[in-house]
Design an enzyme around this catalytic site. Structure first.
Site, PDB file in Angstrom:
ATOM      1  N   LYS A   9      12.900  -5.852   0.494  1.00  9.56           N
ATOM      2  CA  LYS A   9      12.073  -6.787  -0.257  1.00  9.56           C
ATOM      3  C   LYS A   9      12.801  -7.285  -1.514  1.00  9.56           C
ATOM      4  O   LYS A   9      13.835  -6.718  -1.906  1.00  9.56           O
ATOM      5  CB  LYS A   9      10.747  -6.096  -0.620  1.00  9.56           C
ATOM      6  CG  LYS A   9       9.900  -5.717   0.610  1.00  9.56           C
ATOM      7  CD  LYS A   9       8.566  -5.097   0.199  1.00  9.56           C
ATOM      8  CE  LYS A   9       7.710  -4.754   1.417  1.00  9.56           C
ATOM      9  NZ  LYS A   9       6.371  -4.240   1.043  1.00  9.56           N
ATOM     10  N   TYR A  49       2.582 -12.082   6.728  1.00 10.27           N
ATOM     11  CA  TYR A  49       1.574 -11.078   6.372  1.00 10.27           C
ATOM     12  C   TYR A  49       0.152 -11.530   6.724  1.00 10.27           C
ATOM     13  O   TYR A  49      -0.813 -11.076   6.087  1.00 10.27           O
ATOM     14  CB  TYR A  49       1.670 -10.739   4.883  1.00 10.27           C
ATOM     15  CG  TYR A  49       2.719  -9.685   4.555  1.00 10.27           C
ATOM     16  CD1 TYR A  49       2.629  -8.385   5.064  1.00 10.27           C
ATOM     17  CD2 TYR A  49       3.792  -9.976   3.711  1.00 10.27           C
ATOM     18  CE1 TYR A  49       3.582  -7.417   4.759  1.00 10.27           C
ATOM     19  CE2 TYR A  49       4.746  -8.995   3.398  1.00 10.27           C
ATOM     20  CZ  TYR A  49       4.630  -7.721   3.923  1.00 10.27           C
ATOM     21  OH  TYR A  49       5.568  -6.750   3.621  1.00 10.27           O
ATOM     22  N   PHE A  57      -4.958  -7.874  -2.171  1.00 12.34           N
ATOM     23  CA  PHE A  57      -3.557  -7.941  -2.596  1.00 12.34           C
ATOM     24  C   PHE A  57      -2.754  -9.025  -1.873  1.00 12.34           C
ATOM     25  O   PHE A  57      -1.560  -9.169  -2.114  1.00 12.34           O
ATOM     26  CB  PHE A  57      -2.885  -6.571  -2.453  1.00 12.34           C
ATOM     27  CG  PHE A  57      -2.881  -6.004  -1.038  1.00 12.34           C
ATOM     28  CD1 PHE A  57      -1.955  -6.427  -0.091  1.00 12.34           C
ATOM     29  CD2 PHE A  57      -3.804  -5.026  -0.661  1.00 12.34           C
ATOM     30  CE1 PHE A  57      -1.935  -5.895   1.193  1.00 12.34           C
ATOM     31  CE2 PHE A  57      -3.792  -4.494   0.627  1.00 12.34           C
ATOM     32  CZ  PHE A  57      -2.858  -4.930   1.556  1.00 12.34           C
ATOM     33  N   ARG A  85       9.873   4.039   9.676  1.00  7.67           N
ATOM     34  CA  ARG A  85       8.741   4.335   8.776  1.00  7.67           C
ATOM     35  C   ARG A  85       8.941   5.679   8.065  1.00  7.67           C
ATOM     36  O   ARG A  85       8.575   5.838   6.907  1.00  7.67           O
ATOM     37  CB  ARG A  85       7.418   4.360   9.561  1.00  7.67           C
ATOM     38  CG  ARG A  85       7.084   3.087  10.327  1.00  7.67           C
ATOM     39  CD  ARG A  85       6.411   2.017   9.532  1.00  7.67           C
ATOM     40  NE  ARG A  85       5.169   2.380   8.916  1.00  7.67           N
ATOM     41  CZ  ARG A  85       4.426   1.516   8.205  1.00  7.67           C
ATOM     42  NH1 ARG A  85       4.827   0.255   8.061  1.00  7.67           N
ATOM     43  NH2 ARG A  85       3.317   1.888   7.645  1.00  7.67           N
ATOM     44  N   THR A  91       3.410   4.028   1.987  1.00  8.07           N
ATOM     45  CA  THR A  91       3.225   2.760   1.253  1.00  8.07           C
ATOM     46  C   THR A  91       3.157   3.014  -0.248  1.00  8.07           C
ATOM     47  O   THR A  91       3.804   2.326  -1.036  1.00  8.07           O
ATOM     48  CB  THR A  91       1.911   2.087   1.717  1.00  8.07           C
ATOM     49  OG1 THR A  91       1.912   2.017   3.138  1.00  8.07           O
ATOM     50  CG2 THR A  91       1.781   0.688   1.127  1.00  8.07           C
ATOM     51  N   ARG A 102      11.235   4.871  -0.432  1.00  9.69           N
ATOM     52  CA  ARG A 102      10.208   4.526  -1.424  1.00  9.69           C
ATOM     53  C   ARG A 102      10.082   5.595  -2.512  1.00  9.69           C
ATOM     54  O   ARG A 102       9.898   5.272  -3.679  1.00  9.69           O
ATOM     55  CB  ARG A 102       8.873   4.275  -0.719  1.00  9.69           C
ATOM     56  CG  ARG A 102       8.860   2.903  -0.021  1.00  9.69           C
ATOM     57  CD  ARG A 102       7.693   2.753   0.912  1.00  9.69           C
ATOM     58  NE  ARG A 102       7.506   1.365   1.356  1.00  9.69           N
ATOM     59  CZ  ARG A 102       6.683   1.016   2.336  1.00  9.69           C
ATOM     60  NH1 ARG A 102       5.973   1.939   2.975  1.00  9.69           N
ATOM     61  NH2 ARG A 102       6.561  -0.260   2.682  1.00  9.69           N
ATOM     62  N   ASN A 112       7.512  -1.907  -3.396  1.00 11.72           N
ATOM     63  CA  ASN A 112       7.914  -0.684  -2.684  1.00 11.72           C
ATOM     64  C   ASN A 112       9.151  -0.869  -1.801  1.00 11.72           C
ATOM     65  O   ASN A 112       9.344  -0.149  -0.832  1.00 11.72           O
ATOM     66  CB  ASN A 112       6.716  -0.114  -1.912  1.00 11.72           C
ATOM     67  CG  ASN A 112       6.177  -1.066  -0.866  1.00 11.72           C
ATOM     68  OD1 ASN A 112       6.735  -2.145  -0.676  1.00 11.72           O
ATOM     69  ND2 ASN A 112       5.134  -0.671  -0.174  1.00 11.72           N
ATOM     70  N   HIS A 115      10.037  -3.101   3.915  1.00 14.90           N
ATOM     71  CA  HIS A 115       8.971  -3.297   4.909  1.00 14.90           C
ATOM     72  C   HIS A 115       9.468  -2.764   6.244  1.00 14.90           C
ATOM     73  O   HIS A 115      10.653  -2.892   6.553  1.00 14.90           O
ATOM     74  CB  HIS A 115       8.643  -4.785   5.074  1.00 14.90           C
ATOM     75  CG  HIS A 115       7.895  -5.070   6.348  1.00 14.90           C
ATOM     76  ND1 HIS A 115       6.530  -4.957   6.436  1.00 14.90           N
ATOM     77  CD2 HIS A 115       8.334  -5.364   7.598  1.00 14.90           C
ATOM     78  CE1 HIS A 115       6.166  -5.202   7.689  1.00 14.90           C
ATOM     79  NE2 HIS A 115       7.243  -5.454   8.411  1.00 14.90           N
ATOM     80  N   GLU A 126       7.016  -9.642  14.598  1.00  9.11           N
ATOM     81  CA  GLU A 126       7.805  -9.770  13.367  1.00  9.11           C
ATOM     82  C   GLU A 126       9.265 -10.105  13.664  1.00  9.11           C
ATOM     83  O   GLU A 126       9.885 -10.890  12.942  1.00  9.11           O
ATOM     84  CB  GLU A 126       7.697  -8.463  12.560  1.00  9.11           C
ATOM     85  CG  GLU A 126       6.287  -8.267  12.005  1.00  9.11           C
ATOM     86  CD  GLU A 126       6.097  -6.953  11.267  1.00  9.11           C
ATOM     87  OE1 GLU A 126       7.061  -6.150  11.190  1.00  9.11           O
ATOM     88  OE2 GLU A 126       4.981  -6.738  10.753  1.00  9.11           O
TER      89      GLU A 126
HETATM   90  P1  ATP Z   1       4.885  -2.929   4.872  1.00  5.08           P
HETATM   91  O1  ATP Z   1       3.928  -3.671   5.792  1.00  5.08           O
HETATM   92  O2  ATP Z   1       5.393  -3.766   3.721  1.00  5.08           O
HETATM   93  O3  ATP Z   1       5.970  -2.230   5.619  1.00  5.08           O
HETATM   94  P2  ATP Z   1       3.059  -0.777   4.793  1.00  5.08           P
HETATM   95  O4  ATP Z   1       2.892  -1.005   6.258  1.00  5.08           O
HETATM   96  O5  ATP Z   1       3.435   0.586   4.337  1.00  5.08           O
HETATM   97  O6  ATP Z   1       4.093  -1.753   4.170  1.00  5.08           O
HETATM   98  P3  ATP Z   1       0.660  -2.307   4.432  1.00  5.08           P
HETATM   99  O7  ATP Z   1      -0.665  -1.653   4.375  1.00  5.08           O
HETATM  100  O8  ATP Z   1       1.061  -3.045   5.649  1.00  5.08           O
HETATM  101  O9  ATP Z   1       1.748  -1.219   4.029  1.00  5.08           O
HETATM  102  O10 ATP Z   1       0.745  -3.287   3.169  1.00  5.08           O
HETATM  103  C1  ATP Z   1       1.738  -4.302   3.113  1.00  5.08           C
HETATM  104  C2  ATP Z   1       2.293  -4.376   1.720  1.00  5.08           C
HETATM  105  O11 ATP Z   1       1.284  -4.851   0.848  1.00  5.08           O
HETATM  106  C3  ATP Z   1       2.725  -3.037   1.116  1.00  5.08           C
HETATM  107  O12 ATP Z   1       4.010  -2.637   1.482  1.00  5.08           O
HETATM  108  C4  ATP Z   1       2.642  -3.337  -0.350  1.00  5.08           C
HETATM  109  O13 ATP Z   1       3.789  -4.078  -0.792  1.00  5.08           O
HETATM  110  C5  ATP Z   1       1.409  -4.234  -0.417  1.00  5.08           C
HETATM  111  N1  ATP Z   1       0.197  -3.448  -0.654  1.00  5.08           N
HETATM  112  C6  ATP Z   1      -0.464  -2.648   0.210  1.00  5.08           C
HETATM  113  N2  ATP Z   1      -1.526  -2.068  -0.330  1.00  5.08           N
HETATM  114  C7  ATP Z   1      -1.570  -2.521  -1.604  1.00  5.08           C
HETATM  115  C8  ATP Z   1      -2.432  -2.285  -2.715  1.00  5.08           C
HETATM  116  N3  ATP Z   1      -3.479  -1.456  -2.614  1.00  5.08           N
HETATM  117  N4  ATP Z   1      -2.143  -2.923  -3.881  1.00  5.08           N
HETATM  118  C9  ATP Z   1      -1.078  -3.754  -3.981  1.00  5.08           C
HETATM  119  N5  ATP Z   1      -0.227  -4.021  -2.977  1.00  5.08           N
HETATM  120  C10 ATP Z   1      -0.475  -3.409  -1.815  1.00  5.08           C
HETATM  121 MG    MG Z   2       2.516  -2.927   7.095  1.00  2.00          MG
END
Ligand code: ATP
Ligand code: MG
Length: 137
Positions: A9, A49, A57, A85, A91, A102, A112, A115, A126
């Protein structure tokens, strides 16, 4: 063999840890089947997304993901989705296992660093979002 999409990112690119992150993937046995550096438009980030559309968010996340360049990669290997992962960590970096990307580099839930696709169907979507079949080796 499985394929997954990884993104370093904008915060990860800014921290100049692209090589360190790739080293961790390669050390764990993942192969880089495709890679490029891109700067997403807000629209491109919103499409990527789309599953999060409506969440509180979503707007901040898609602004963040389009604020600077990212490195997008297709990682290939046995259990690539779960392995990626695992290397990424949770996350929320505060819940991420020690030694994960992370845990070591993230600054907040949003910023974080990486992705990773979370399932075979999302991986397929994706990967196709950023790469043509002939760009994947
Ligand atoms: P990613 O999809 O980026 O790999 P992830 O699968 O661990 O991460 P997701 O739940 O898909 O997490 O959320 C996508 C992204 O949105 C997170 O990586 C983070 O950058 C952001 N995000 C998720 N939850 C929150 C939150 N509660 N507040 C702010 N940002 C959030
Ligand atoms: Mg995700």
């Amino acid at each position: 063999m499985e394929r997954t999409l990884s993104i370093i990112k904008p915060d990860g690119v800014r921290k100049n840890i692209t090589g360190e992150i790739i080293r961790r993937f390669e050390s764990a046995g993942l192969k880089i089947a495709a890679m490029k550096k891109i700067h997403m438009s807000k629209e491109t980030a919103e499409g990527f997304y789309a599953v999060h559309k409506g969440k509180f968010f979503y707007d901040e996340l898609t602004s963040f993901m389009s604020e600077g360049p990212v490195v997008v990669m297709v990682l290939e290997g046995e259990n690539a989705i779960a392995l990626n992962r695992k290397l990424m960590g949770a996350t929320n970096f505060k819940e991420a296992d020690p030694g994960t990307i992370r845990a070591d580099f993230a600054e907040s839930i949003q910023f974080n660093v990486v992705h990773g696709s979370d399932a075979p169907d999302t991986a397929e979507f994706e990967i196709g979002y950023f790469f043509k079949p002939e760009e994947i080796f």
